[in-house]
Scaffold this motif. Structure first.
Motif, PDB file in Angstrom:
ATOM      1  N   ALA A 126      58.493  44.538  19.548  1.00  0.00           N
ATOM      2  CA  ALA A 126      58.704  43.806  20.800  1.00  0.00           C
ATOM      3  C   ALA A 126      57.563  43.911  21.803  1.00  0.00           C
ATOM      4  O   ALA A 126      57.381  43.014  22.635  1.00  0.00           O
ATOM      5  N   ARG A 127      56.795  45.005  21.797  1.00  0.00           N
ATOM      6  CA  ARG A 127      55.765  45.215  22.817  1.00  0.00           C
ATOM      7  C   ARG A 127      54.429  45.501  22.124  1.00  0.00           C
ATOM      8  O   ARG A 127      54.383  46.259  21.141  1.00  0.00           O
ATOM      9  N   TRP A 128      53.333  44.951  22.683  1.00  0.00           N
ATOM     10  CA  TRP A 128      52.020  45.055  22.035  1.00  0.00           C
ATOM     11  C   TRP A 128      50.932  45.444  23.021  1.00  0.00           C
ATOM     12  O   TRP A 128      50.988  45.109  24.209  1.00  0.00           O
ATOM     13  N   SER A 129      49.961  46.161  22.512  1.00  0.00           N
ATOM     14  CA  SER A 129      48.751  46.464  23.266  1.00  0.00           C
ATOM     15  C   SER A 129      47.579  46.370  22.302  1.00  0.00           C
ATOM     16  O   SER A 129      47.762  46.351  21.082  1.00  0.00           O
ATOM     17  N   PHE A 130      46.367  46.326  22.843  1.00  0.00           N
ATOM     18  CA  PHE A 130      45.210  45.984  22.027  1.00  0.00           C
ATOM     19  C   PHE A 130      44.151  47.066  22.019  1.00  0.00           C
ATOM     20  O   PHE A 130      44.017  47.852  22.957  1.00  0.00           O
ATOM     21  N   SER A 131      43.384  47.069  20.942  1.00  0.00           N
ATOM     22  CA  SER A 131      42.254  47.973  20.757  1.00  0.00           C
ATOM     23  C   SER A 131      41.123  47.145  20.154  1.00  0.00           C
ATOM     24  O   SER A 131      41.231  45.923  20.059  1.00  0.00           O
ATOM     25  N   LEU A 132      40.056  47.785  19.762  1.00  0.00           N
ATOM     26  CA  LEU A 132      38.974  47.067  19.088  1.00  0.00           C
ATOM     27  C   LEU A 132      38.971  47.282  17.585  1.00  0.00           C
ATOM     28  O   LEU A 132      38.336  46.526  16.853  1.00  0.00           O
ATOM     29  N   THR A 133      39.649  48.313  17.120  1.00  0.00           N
ATOM     30  CA  THR A 133      39.729  48.590  15.688  1.00  0.00           C
ATOM     31  C   THR A 133      41.124  49.099  15.350  1.00  0.00           C
ATOM     32  O   THR A 133      41.865  49.575  16.230  1.00  0.00           O
ATOM     33  N   ALA A 134      41.460  49.028  14.076  1.00  0.00           N
ATOM     34  CA  ALA A 134      42.726  49.604  13.632  1.00  0.00           C
ATOM     35  C   ALA A 134      42.700  51.120  13.732  1.00  0.00           C
ATOM     36  O   ALA A 134      43.733  51.754  13.973  1.00  0.00           O
ATOM     37  N   THR A 135      41.523  51.725  13.545  1.00  0.00           N
ATOM     38  CA  THR A 135      41.414  53.172  13.719  1.00  0.00           C
ATOM     39  C   THR A 135      41.855  53.568  15.120  1.00  0.00           C
ATOM     40  O   THR A 135      42.636  54.510  15.303  1.00  0.00           O
ATOM     41  N   ASP A 136      41.361  52.863  16.132  1.00  0.00           N
ATOM     42  CA  ASP A 136      41.767  53.165  17.506  1.00  0.00           C
ATOM     43  C   ASP A 136      43.262  52.943  17.713  1.00  0.00           C
ATOM     44  O   ASP A 136      43.930  53.711  18.412  1.00  0.00           O
ATOM     45  N   ALA A 137      43.792  51.877  17.127  1.00  0.00           N
ATOM     46  CA  ALA A 137      45.225  51.632  17.241  1.00  0.00           C
ATOM     47  C   ALA A 137      46.022  52.774  16.622  1.00  0.00           C
ATOM     48  O   ALA A 137      47.036  53.226  17.178  1.00  0.00           O
ATOM     49  N   ASN A 138      45.560  53.266  15.475  1.00  0.00           N
ATOM     50  CA  ASN A 138      46.247  54.391  14.836  1.00  0.00           C
ATOM     51  C   ASN A 138      46.157  55.658  15.680  1.00  0.00           C
ATOM     52  O   ASN A 138      47.136  56.416  15.787  1.00  0.00           O
ATOM     53  N   ARG A 139      45.003  55.898  16.267  1.00  0.00           N
ATOM     54  CA  ARG A 139      44.856  57.093  17.114  1.00  0.00           C
ATOM     55  C   ARG A 139      45.838  57.051  18.280  1.00  0.00           C
ATOM     56  O   ARG A 139      46.429  58.064  18.652  1.00  0.00           O
ATOM     57  N   TRP A 140      45.974  55.891  18.890  1.00  0.00           N
ATOM     58  CA  TRP A 140      46.886  55.793  20.026  1.00  0.00           C
ATOM     59  C   TRP A 140      48.339  55.920  19.582  1.00  0.00           C
ATOM     60  O   TRP A 140      49.154  56.570  20.238  1.00  0.00           O
ATOM     61  N   ALA A 141      48.680  55.316  18.454  1.00  0.00           N
ATOM     62  CA  ALA A 141      50.040  55.434  17.942  1.00  0.00           C
ATOM     63  C   ALA A 141      50.390  56.888  17.671  1.00  0.00           C
ATOM     64  O   ALA A 141      51.503  57.352  17.971  1.00  0.00           O
ATOM     65  N   VAL A 142      49.444  57.639  17.109  1.00  0.00           N
ATOM     66  CA  VAL A 142      49.665  59.063  16.846  1.00  0.00           C
ATOM     67  C   VAL A 142      49.904  59.817  18.151  1.00  0.00           C
ATOM     68  O   VAL A 142      50.802  60.671  18.245  1.00  0.00           O
ATOM     69  N   ARG A 143      49.117  59.524  19.169  1.00  0.00           N
ATOM     70  CA  ARG A 143      49.287  60.217  20.454  1.00  0.00           C
ATOM     71  C   ARG A 143      50.634  59.884  21.092  1.00  0.00           C
ATOM     72  O   ARG A 143      51.316  60.760  21.650  1.00  0.00           O
ATOM     73  N   LEU A 144      51.020  58.619  21.024  1.00  0.00           N
ATOM     74  CA  LEU A 144      52.314  58.231  21.587  1.00  0.00           C
ATOM     75  C   LEU A 144      53.458  58.911  20.847  1.00  0.00           C
ATOM     76  O   LEU A 144      54.446  59.342  21.461  1.00  0.00           O
ATOM     77  N   ALA A 145      53.339  59.015  19.523  1.00  0.00           N
ATOM     78  CA  ALA A 145      54.390  59.668  18.737  1.00  0.00           C
ATOM     79  C   ALA A 145      54.531  61.129  19.134  1.00  0.00           C
ATOM     80  O   ALA A 145      55.656  61.647  19.285  1.00  0.00           O
ATOM     81  N   ARG A 146      53.421  61.813  19.308  1.00  0.00           N
ATOM     82  CA  ARG A 146      53.484  63.213  19.729  1.00  0.00           C
ATOM     83  C   ARG A 146      54.082  63.335  21.124  1.00  0.00           C
ATOM     84  O   ARG A 146      54.876  64.242  21.407  1.00  0.00           O
ATOM     85  N   ALA A 147      53.693  62.415  22.005  1.00  0.00           N
ATOM     86  CA  ALA A 147      54.172  62.500  23.377  1.00  0.00           C
ATOM     87  C   ALA A 147      55.685  62.328  23.460  1.00  0.00           C
ATOM     88  O   ALA A 147      56.371  63.063  24.180  1.00  0.00           O
ATOM     89  N   VAL A 148      56.207  61.372  22.723  1.00  0.00           N
ATOM     90  CA  VAL A 148      57.619  61.050  22.871  1.00  0.00           C
ATOM     91  C   VAL A 148      58.529  62.001  22.095  1.00  0.00           C
ATOM     92  O   VAL A 148      59.699  62.199  22.460  1.00  0.00           O
ATOM     93  N   THR A 149      58.003  62.610  21.020  1.00  0.00           N
ATOM     94  CA  THR A 149      58.834  63.509  20.215  1.00  0.00           C
ATOM     95  C   THR A 149      58.659  64.978  20.575  1.00  0.00           C
ATOM     96  O   THR A 149      59.524  65.798  20.247  1.00  0.00           O
ATOM     97  N   GLY A 150      57.522  65.319  21.178  1.00  0.00           N
ATOM     98  CA  GLY A 150      57.226  66.720  21.454  1.00  0.00           C
ATOM     99  C   GLY A 150      56.847  67.507  20.215  1.00  0.00           C
ATOM    100  O   GLY A 150      56.792  68.734  20.247  1.00  0.00           O
ATOM    101  N   ARG A 151      56.563  66.807  19.128  1.00  0.00           N
ATOM    102  CA  ARG A 151      56.174  67.456  17.877  1.00  0.00           C
ATOM    103  C   ARG A 151      54.667  67.304  17.650  1.00  0.00           C
ATOM    104  O   ARG A 151      54.052  66.354  18.132  1.00  0.00           O
ATOM    105  N   SER A 152      54.099  68.202  16.869  1.00  0.00           N
ATOM    106  CA  SER A 152      52.640  68.258  16.778  1.00  0.00           C
ATOM    107  C   SER A 152      52.043  67.611  15.543  1.00  0.00           C
ATOM    108  O   SER A 152      50.864  67.247  15.548  1.00  0.00           O
ATOM    109  N   LYS A 153      52.805  67.459  14.470  1.00  0.00           N
ATOM    110  CA  LYS A 153      52.192  67.054  13.206  1.00  0.00           C
ATOM    111  C   LYS A 153      52.477  65.589  12.849  1.00  0.00           C
ATOM    112  O   LYS A 153      53.497  65.014  13.234  1.00  0.00           O
TER     113      LYS A 153
END
Length: 449
Positions: A126-153
């Motif tokens: 439903a919601r989208w944001s943009f980067s310049l590469t898929a690598t950057d998109a993956n890095r941000w997705a990983v950070r958001l996942a850690r932030a919202v779950t409180g888990r590290s791996k």
């Protein structure tokens, strides 16, 4: 296979490539100011003593500086899946950059909402944001996942591909435990501190790793691609979704390469329900672009967190992310080039390619296999086709790959240099596919004597 014969043929094709491409060779030898003599070191991942140098490209054709034209099934390793310089994208880039002006101004454009709505239609997020590469998109997705779950791996599949994301460079080692992927350069820490790993198609292994309770997200390709196509077995992806939900782990689908499955990638084709989705390469029609999508529920959870700085320190992609030029290119690529109809034509051509390759393999009774994912087809030097990334890596044969790649390139066909992948674009023709079928059969005839 007679390895001595293979070595003779490889030496012949290597010598022919050097003879045919003197200007490319001279350009490579002059490039002393470049690290590795190329603009990016992976450009040395090519069969032969040096890479061919690009002169121009249009549609499904590439021309090198020695004047040779190629049918291009590599297509920038997916980056040019829309074809080289598609007319609609070229016109929009000229309009945005030259006539209207302003590639990047740190201001949003109305194109962004149009792109977001189309990505939602295709992929369901439903919601989208943009980067310049898929690598950057993956890095941000990983950070958001850690932030919202409180888990590290983060958990990935062995030999999956997510660009240069540090957390993804882990494989299943010989002892069955996670280990650094061979060749990883300059890792910031032992990858097992940040990551867990399971084999693709192995639900038991995935459950064992998730049971530790420290995995924020599973980052996965719905089908492995960059180690050779490894398709999911029946029920596997449903099992991944059930296990991630049971263990409170987010699921991120990386559709950067699996976009070949159709206009909505594997997520739409197979009715998948990820919490996040990342994509890049092809969506900009050749202009650098990437994007990540979030489910409405996840986006709302993140935006409700007062402790998360999602504006400044939480930014992703740098100042150029979401710039006017790349977003305009994405809009036109999705609206006019990589359309639903184009994907249907590309898939039919891929079926034709698959059929031709299988016929060549069968004619010589070779123990090889073929796998297809929508517009993408790959042949492997093992049968049956590998079911895990580790098995797929073990099936590689560098000398055999180099021979086939050089044989085809010397006769006007380019495959993806990392493996035996052929991708169709909207400009690929049946004749292009049939040309490969004939040359592939001729190469096998020489190999088998």
């Amino acid at each position: 296979m007679d390895r001595a014969r293979l070595h003779q043929l490889l030496a012949r094709e290597s010598a022919d490539a050097e003879r045919r491409n003197p200007r490319s060779r001279a350009a490579y030898e002059r490039a002393g100011h470049l690290f590795g003599r190329v603009p990016m070191t992976w450009m040395n991942k090519t069969a032969g003593a040096f890479p061919r140098y690009l002169d121009g490209a249009r549609g499904a054709r590439v021309t090198d500086i020695d004047g040779h034209e190629y049918i291009d099934f590599c297509l920038g390793d997916t980056g040019a899946m829309a074809g080289h310089s598609p007319a609609a994208v070229a016109a929009e880039v000229e309009r945005r950059f030259t006539r209207q002006g302003g590639a990047t101004a740190m201001l949003p454009t109305e194109d962004a909402e149009v792109v977001g709505a189309e990505l939602t239609r295709r992929f369901g997020l439903a919601r989208w944001s943009f980067s310049l590469t898929a690598t950057d998109a993956n890095r941000w997705a990983v950070r958001l996942a850690r932030a919202v779950t409180g888990r590290s791996k983060i958990l990935v599949n062995s030999y999956s591909y997510h660009g240069s994301v540090d957390e993804s460079l882990i494989v299943v080692g010989p002892d069955g435990n996670g280990a650094a992927r061979p060749g990883n350069v300059g890792a910031p820490c032992d990858v097992t501190l940040t990551s867990r790993v399971a084999e693709f198609n192995d639900l038991d292994g995935l459950e064992r790793e998730l049971a530790h309770g420290d995995v924020a997200a599973v980052l996965m390709e719905p089908a492995l691609t960059n180690i050779g196509i490894v398709l999911p077995e029946p029920g596997y992806l449903d099992g991944v979704r059930e296990l991630t939900r049971r263990h409170g782990t987010l699921l991120i689908n990386d559709e950067t390469h699996t976009f070949s499955a159709g206009p909505g990638g594997c997520t739409a084709a197979w009715d998948l329900e990820p919490d996040m989705l990342t994509i890049g390469k092809a969506v900009g029609g050749g202009i650098p672009a990437g994007a990540y999508g979030l489910s409405a529920a996840l986006a709302d959870r993140l935006l409700a967190r007062d402790d998360l700085d999602l504006v400044d320190m939480g930014g992703v992609g740098g100042t150029l992310a979401g710039n006017a030029l790349s977003v305009a290119a994405m809009r036109v690529t999705l609206e006019q080039v990589l359309t639903d109809e184009a994907f249907a034509r590309m898939a039919k051509l891929s079926e034709r390619f698959d059929t031709g390759v299988r016929a060549g393999i069968a004619a010589h009774a070779l123990p090889w296999s073929v796998s297809r994912l929508g517009a993408r087809t790959e042949y492997r030097f093992t049968d049956p086709a590998p079911r895990t990334g580790t098995a797929s890596a073990a099936a590689g044969d560098t000398e055999l790959e180099d021979f086939l790649h050089l044989y085809l390139a010397n006769r006007g066909i380019l495959l993806t240099p990392f493996h035996n992948m052929a991708l169709m674009c909207p400009d690929t023709t049946e004749q292009d596919v049939d040309t490969h079928t004939g040359l592939f059969a001729a190469a096998l005839a020489e190999l088998t004597g």
